[in-house]
Design a protein around this motif. Sequence first.
Motif, PDB file in Angstrom:
ATOM      1  N   ILE A  99       0.945  -1.015  -0.079  1.00 40.51           N
ATOM      2  CA  ILE A  99      -0.063  -0.351  -0.261  1.00 40.51           C
ATOM      3  C   ILE A  99       0.968   1.576  -0.260  1.00 40.51           C
ATOM      4  O   ILE A  99       0.072   2.619  -0.469  1.00 40.51           O
ATOM      5  N   ILE A 100       2.332   1.239   0.093  1.00 40.99           N
ATOM      6  CA  ILE A 100       2.731   2.369   0.334  1.00 40.99           C
ATOM      7  C   ILE A 100       2.733   3.500  -0.736  1.00 40.99           C
ATOM      8  O   ILE A 100       3.057   4.521  -1.061  1.00 40.99           O
ATOM      9  N   ASN A 101       3.049   2.996  -1.877  1.00 40.07           N
ATOM     10  CA  ASN A 101       2.657   3.290  -2.916  1.00 40.07           C
ATOM     11  C   ASN A 101       1.457   4.288  -3.435  1.00 40.07           C
ATOM     12  O   ASN A 101       1.172   5.579  -2.953  1.00 40.07           O
ATOM     13  N   ASN A 102       0.160   3.858  -3.537  1.00 38.72           N
ATOM     14  CA  ASN A 102      -0.821   4.415  -2.842  1.00 38.72           C
ATOM     15  C   ASN A 102      -0.812   5.495  -2.387  1.00 38.72           C
ATOM     16  O   ASN A 102      -1.684   7.047  -2.724  1.00 38.72           O
ATOM     17  N   LYS A 130      -3.249  -6.036  12.081  1.00 43.42           N
ATOM     18  CA  LYS A 130      -2.429  -6.145  10.690  1.00 43.42           C
ATOM     19  C   LYS A 130      -2.189  -4.717  10.069  1.00 43.42           C
ATOM     20  O   LYS A 130      -1.307  -4.379   9.340  1.00 43.42           O
ATOM     21  N   THR A 131      -3.804  -4.630   9.217  1.00 39.59           N
ATOM     22  CA  THR A 131      -3.861  -3.216   8.703  1.00 39.59           C
ATOM     23  C   THR A 131      -3.683  -1.503   8.864  1.00 39.59           C
ATOM     24  O   THR A 131      -3.594  -0.973   8.377  1.00 39.59           O
ATOM     25  N   TYR A 132      -4.426  -1.674  10.514  1.00 41.63           N
ATOM     26  CA  TYR A 132      -3.820  -0.823  11.159  1.00 41.63           C
ATOM     27  C   TYR A 132      -2.213  -0.466  11.761  1.00 41.63           C
ATOM     28  O   TYR A 132      -1.801   0.839  11.243  1.00 41.63           O
ATOM     29  N   TRP A 133      -1.388  -1.147  11.849  1.00 45.07           N
ATOM     30  CA  TRP A 133       0.058  -0.923  11.898  1.00 45.07           C
ATOM     31  C   TRP A 133       0.502  -0.905  10.634  1.00 45.07           C
ATOM     32  O   TRP A 133       1.675  -0.079  10.675  1.00 45.07           O
ATOM     33  N   ALA A 134      -0.170  -1.522   9.254  1.00 36.84           N
ATOM     34  CA  ALA A 134       0.183  -1.303   8.151  1.00 36.84           C
ATOM     35  C   ALA A 134       0.817   0.049   8.030  1.00 36.84           C
ATOM     36  O   ALA A 134       1.348   0.632   7.089  1.00 36.84           O
ATOM     37  N   ARG A 135      -0.912   0.567   7.563  1.00 35.29           N
ATOM     38  CA  ARG A 135      -1.254   1.924   7.237  1.00 35.29           C
ATOM     39  C   ARG A 135      -0.828   3.087   7.810  1.00 35.29           C
ATOM     40  O   ARG A 135       0.615   4.121   7.519  1.00 35.29           O
ATOM     41  N   ALA A 138       3.015   3.140   7.336  1.00 32.52           N
ATOM     42  CA  ALA A 138       3.435   3.482   5.650  1.00 32.52           C
ATOM     43  C   ALA A 138       3.246   5.108   6.124  1.00 32.52           C
ATOM     44  O   ALA A 138       4.182   5.894   5.274  1.00 32.52           O
ATOM     45  N   MET A 139       2.007   5.242   6.504  1.00 34.44           N
ATOM     46  CA  MET A 139       1.854   6.948   7.028  1.00 34.44           C
ATOM     47  C   MET A 139       3.266   7.402   7.060  1.00 34.44           C
ATOM     48  O   MET A 139       3.141   8.668   6.681  1.00 34.44           O
ATOM     49  N   GLU A 140       4.069   7.022   8.389  1.00 36.35           N
ATOM     50  CA  GLU A 140       4.935   7.000   8.929  1.00 36.35           C
ATOM     51  C   GLU A 140       6.232   7.875   8.438  1.00 36.35           C
ATOM     52  O   GLU A 140       7.007   8.984   7.818  1.00 36.35           O
ATOM     53  N   ALA A 146       8.313  13.404   4.324  1.00 29.63           N
ATOM     54  CA  ALA A 146       8.617  14.955   4.247  1.00 29.63           C
ATOM     55  C   ALA A 146       8.535  16.606   5.690  1.00 29.63           C
ATOM     56  O   ALA A 146       9.460  17.286   5.614  1.00 29.63           O
ATOM     57  N   ILE A 147       8.061  15.164   6.134  1.00 28.91           N
ATOM     58  CA  ILE A 147       9.432  16.247   8.220  1.00 28.91           C
ATOM     59  C   ILE A 147      10.655  16.877   7.923  1.00 28.91           C
ATOM     60  O   ILE A 147      11.034  17.348   8.192  1.00 28.91           O
TER      61      ILE A 147
END
Length: 167
Positions: A99-102, A130-135, A138-140, A146-147
């Motif tokens: 999901i990181i590309n998206n 699992k989905t929560y931690w993956a997302r 990926a957001m971090e 950017a940060i």
Amino acid sequence: MCREYEFKVGLEFKTLSQFKDAIKEHALLNRRDVRYKKNDKLRCRVVCKGQKGKCKWICFASKVGGFDCFRIKTLKGKHTCGRSYSGRLASSEWILKKIINNISCGEEMRLATVIQTIQDKYMANVSVGKTYWARRNAMEEVHGRAIQQYAKLRDYCVEILRANPGS
């Protein structure tokens, strides 16, 4: 990799983790449940876990002497077991890679969207945890970059003033 891809004896991989990733991807695409029976720095034996050990599929890869690559040396049989929809192999790190590309393209991915994406492509049931931690990871990773770039902005301005006074 696609569902129709078949491993062959003699197929080489640069690293052992590349071999494991390929096996995991293939198992998830074809809805098989595999496990690593013998796994160390020099070799890896993967067996099918389906039908309580009745399936005789085995894949063994080990380091090639004198080279920095790993080669499939044993590949026995075809799967005789049924399909597995458990998604046990789909770790949060694996989901993150999918999901990181998206997320880096700016797409807003809700948990339900991520779960649906994995189910559509791999038909694997992944947990919300699992989905929560993956997302989240990926957001971090995406926004953390950017940060870090914004943190360098002040240094960039100082360098511009130094190189071109009066800017």
